[in-house]
Scaffold this motif. Sequence first.
Motif, PDB file in Angstrom:
ATOM      1  N   LYS A 260      69.420 -43.996  77.770  1.00  0.00           N
ATOM      2  CA  LYS A 260      68.115 -44.515  77.350  1.00  0.00           C
ATOM      3  C   LYS A 260      68.238 -45.921  76.771  1.00  0.00           C
TER       4      LYS A 260
ATOM      5  N   GLU B  83      71.077 -40.417  75.012  1.00  0.00           N
ATOM      6  CA  GLU B  83      70.768 -41.531  74.113  1.00  0.00           C
ATOM      7  C   GLU B  83      71.378 -42.827  74.636  1.00  0.00           C
TER       8      GLU B  83
ATOM      9  N   GLY C 239      62.815 -46.410  80.469  1.00  0.00           N
ATOM     10  CA  GLY C 239      63.637 -45.401  79.813  1.00  0.00           C
ATOM     11  C   GLY C 239      62.833 -44.276  79.189  1.00  0.00           C
TER      12      GLY C 239
ATOM     13  N   PRO D   9      67.188 -43.637  85.594  1.00  0.00           N
ATOM     14  CA  PRO D   9      68.202 -43.014  84.736  1.00  0.00           C
ATOM     15  C   PRO D   9      69.375 -42.416  85.503  1.00  0.00           C
TER      16      PRO D   9
ATOM     17  N   THR E 273      63.919 -40.709  80.374  1.00  0.00           N
ATOM     18  CA  THR E 273      65.176 -40.305  79.747  1.00  0.00           C
ATOM     19  C   THR E 273      64.965 -39.999  78.270  1.00  0.00           C
ATOM     20  N   HIS E 274      64.131 -40.803  77.638  1.00  0.00           N
ATOM     21  CA  HIS E 274      63.832 -40.598  76.217  1.00  0.00           C
ATOM     22  C   HIS E 274      63.201 -39.229  75.988  1.00  0.00           C
TER      23      HIS E 274
ATOM     24  N   GLN F  64      66.630 -49.545  78.118  1.00  0.00           N
ATOM     25  CA  GLN F  64      65.703 -50.313  77.294  1.00  0.00           C
ATOM     26  C   GLN F  64      66.120 -51.763  77.138  1.00  0.00           C
TER      27      GLN F  64
END
Length: 310
Positions: free
Chosen positions: A31, A28, A282, A64, A285-286, A35
Amino acid sequence: MIQTDTLVHLFAGGCGGTAGAILTCPLEVVKTRLQSSSITLYISEVQLSTVNGASVARVAPPGPVHCFKTILAREGPRSFFRGLAPNLVGVAPSRAIYFAAYSAAKKKLSDVLEPDSTPVHMLSAAMAGFTAITATNPIWLIKTRLQLETRNRGERQMNAIECMRRVYRTDGLRGFYKGMSASYAGISETVIHFAIYEGIKRKLLQSRAHDRMGEEGAVKDISDFVAIMLAAATSKMCASSIAYPHEVIRTRLREEGSKYRSFFQTLVTVPREEGYRALYRGLATHLVRQIPNTAIVMATYEVVVYFLGY
């Protein structure tokens, strides 16, 4: 009976949200950093020496893995759990409110529309999302601000209380509701997710029931919950990929002192200055975080509801 049923869904939703938040917090943080508009922390010193401030946004953003290594090297492993406290404070009530509202809305709408139909699932998810977002947005703003704060290893980091005071001092009460318009836009992701999830789950459970036809007193076993996790993961991947830009817009709106003012202004500004790919920064990664997180949340929720007899 209705009150007991609601409490069960509140408890189950809170358990699921808490389990998912703890296990996926490092992803989290990565990410959220990807962003944000503040990419200078992640650009190498060689690049920074040849790039002026006006064109920093045009530098290819890091991936990431690079972001993960940079946070680890400069800020230490504890930074991967930045924002966990407000996340834990918020995720249980948020998920609890969401699942309770979803369950209540689905029951009410089933009396008006075709029971257990796609319209019922979509409308229930939308109503539940609106309720949870409105109630918990200030908590998520604090979480995002803490995750975006960059401090070198050993430096004292701002805590949640200090962050709340800073937001109030700078923007007043309205500051705690920044990004809420993007969260409302993100209800579309929730609607898509639950519509697909309920459809897949129904098919899987029907198939399991058919295979067990003739067995007396059949009960759910581990394979049923694995099927639910797969349904949750598949539906969330589809929904997140479709509705992801609202995540980037929400993070930009929540940045401290940012130039972003509204959902549509940000939606136009980001592609114009950074290209349309920035709206999907992102995403990988999300998905890596969200898919197992959703599977954990939904499976925990279903397990708790099942064992409590509902």
